[in-house]
Design a protein around this motif. Structure first.
Motif, PDB file in Angstrom:
ATOM      1  N   GLY A 149      -2.044   2.614 -16.584  1.00  0.00           N
ATOM      2  CA  GLY A 149      -0.883   3.473 -16.417  1.00  0.00           C
ATOM      3  C   GLY A 149       0.314   2.869 -17.110  1.00  0.00           C
ATOM      4  O   GLY A 149       0.307   1.696 -17.498  1.00  0.00           O
ATOM      5  N   THR A 175      -4.925  -1.981 -13.181  1.00  0.00           N
ATOM      6  CA  THR A 175      -4.735  -0.531 -13.222  1.00  0.00           C
ATOM      7  C   THR A 175      -4.444  -0.063 -14.637  1.00  0.00           C
ATOM      8  O   THR A 175      -4.100  -0.839 -15.511  1.00  0.00           O
ATOM      9  N   THR A 227       3.471   3.059 -15.701  1.00  0.00           N
ATOM     10  CA  THR A 227       4.549   2.889 -14.724  1.00  0.00           C
ATOM     11  C   THR A 227       4.453   1.537 -14.019  1.00  0.00           C
ATOM     12  O   THR A 227       4.901   1.393 -12.886  1.00  0.00           O
ATOM     13  N   GLY A 272      -0.109   1.989  -3.490  1.00  0.00           N
ATOM     14  CA  GLY A 272      -1.234   2.869  -3.190  1.00  0.00           C
ATOM     15  C   GLY A 272      -0.844   4.326  -3.112  1.00  0.00           C
ATOM     16  O   GLY A 272      -1.407   5.176  -3.799  1.00  0.00           O
ATOM     17  N   VAL A 273       0.133   4.621  -2.282  1.00  0.00           N
ATOM     18  CA  VAL A 273       0.540   6.015  -2.084  1.00  0.00           C
ATOM     19  C   VAL A 273       1.416   6.497  -3.235  1.00  0.00           C
ATOM     20  O   VAL A 273       1.223   7.594  -3.758  1.00  0.00           O
ATOM     21  N   GLY A 274       2.361   5.672  -3.642  1.00  0.00           N
ATOM     22  CA  GLY A 274       3.320   6.105  -4.655  1.00  0.00           C
ATOM     23  C   GLY A 274       2.815   6.066  -6.081  1.00  0.00           C
ATOM     24  O   GLY A 274       3.196   6.898  -6.906  1.00  0.00           O
ATOM     25  N   PHE A 275       1.930   5.110  -6.402  1.00  0.00           N
ATOM     26  CA  PHE A 275       1.502   4.943  -7.789  1.00  0.00           C
ATOM     27  C   PHE A 275      -0.015   4.978  -7.957  1.00  0.00           C
ATOM     28  O   PHE A 275      -0.543   4.562  -8.989  1.00  0.00           O
ATOM     29  N   ASP A 276      -0.744   5.451  -6.972  1.00  0.00           N
ATOM     30  CA  ASP A 276      -2.189   5.667  -7.019  1.00  0.00           C
ATOM     31  C   ASP A 276      -3.005   4.427  -7.391  1.00  0.00           C
ATOM     32  O   ASP A 276      -3.977   4.505  -8.130  1.00  0.00           O
ATOM     33  N   VAL A 277      -2.616   3.282  -6.874  1.00  0.00           N
ATOM     34  CA  VAL A 277      -3.412   2.071  -7.043  1.00  0.00           C
ATOM     35  C   VAL A 277      -4.416   2.045  -5.893  1.00  0.00           C
ATOM     36  O   VAL A 277      -4.071   2.350  -4.750  1.00  0.00           O
ATOM     37  N   SER A 278      -5.666   1.702  -6.179  1.00  0.00           N
ATOM     38  CA  SER A 278      -6.701   1.722  -5.142  1.00  0.00           C
ATOM     39  C   SER A 278      -6.407   0.679  -4.059  1.00  0.00           C
ATOM     40  O   SER A 278      -5.737  -0.329  -4.304  1.00  0.00           O
ATOM     41  N   TYR A 287       0.834  -1.210   0.000  1.00  0.00           N
ATOM     42  CA  TYR A 287       0.000   0.000   0.000  1.00  0.00           C
ATOM     43  C   TYR A 287       0.867   1.257   0.000  1.00  0.00           C
ATOM     44  O   TYR A 287       0.541   2.228  -0.678  1.00  0.00           O
ATOM     45  N   THR A 331      -1.039  -5.963 -11.405  1.00  0.00           N
ATOM     46  CA  THR A 331      -1.046  -4.495 -11.509  1.00  0.00           C
ATOM     47  C   THR A 331      -1.370  -4.073 -12.931  1.00  0.00           C
ATOM     48  O   THR A 331      -2.126  -3.127 -13.146  1.00  0.00           O
TER      49      THR A 331
END
Length: 150
Positions: free
Chosen positions: A83, A81, A85, A23-29, A19, A77
């Protein structure tokens, strides 16, 4: 009971690591991070911690877990998601989890060394190394020239 505790510890720490990175670094829910952690935790505990670690050493199990984590995180991922990245997120997550796995395997080895499962495996390995002699009822080989009626 020890397996449940170890799986719980692995899940919680892996969820926190993933997370923080995904979550924080790459905006994954959070839901996607939770799902990735759940799949990765079950697969890596069964394969890496129970099978590979039981038959090899810590470094081999850690390398196997890192490869497994990379594959699972990358595929999930990429599927969950949108993206570009995905590779960077997977690489950073895998390195972080690999460091955790190295120390977690030491904990698993210490915890399970006293359990009956490990003792049974060690006894089985020792028993397979013991040699035994095979005996037969016949003391001399059959001689084709000297046939007796039986």
């Amino acid at each position: 009971m020890e397996n449940v505790k170890l799986m719980g510890l692995k899940f919680i720490v892996s969820l926190a690591i993933l997370y923080m990175i995904l979550g924080v670094g790459f905006d994954v829910s959070f839901g996607n991070v939770f799902l990735i952690t759940l799949v990765l935790g079950i697969v890596s505990y069964v394969l890496g911690d129970k099978l590979i670690l039981a038959r090899s050493n810590n470094m081999t199990a850690t390398i196997a877990d890192v490869v497994l984590a990379f594959v699972v995180i990358y595929i999930m991922t990429d599927a969950l998601t949108v993206g570009n990245t995905v590779f960077e997120a997977t690489l950073i997550s895998t390195i972080s989890l690999g460091i955790f796995e190295y120390f977690f395997h030491q904990s698993v080895a210490r915890t399970l060394n006293g359990s009956n499962d490990t003792k049974r495996v060690v006894k089985r390995k020792k028993a397979s190394r013991q040699l035994s002699m095979e005996a037969s009822e016949e003391l001399t080989p059959d001689d084709p020239h000297n046939k007796e009626e039986r």
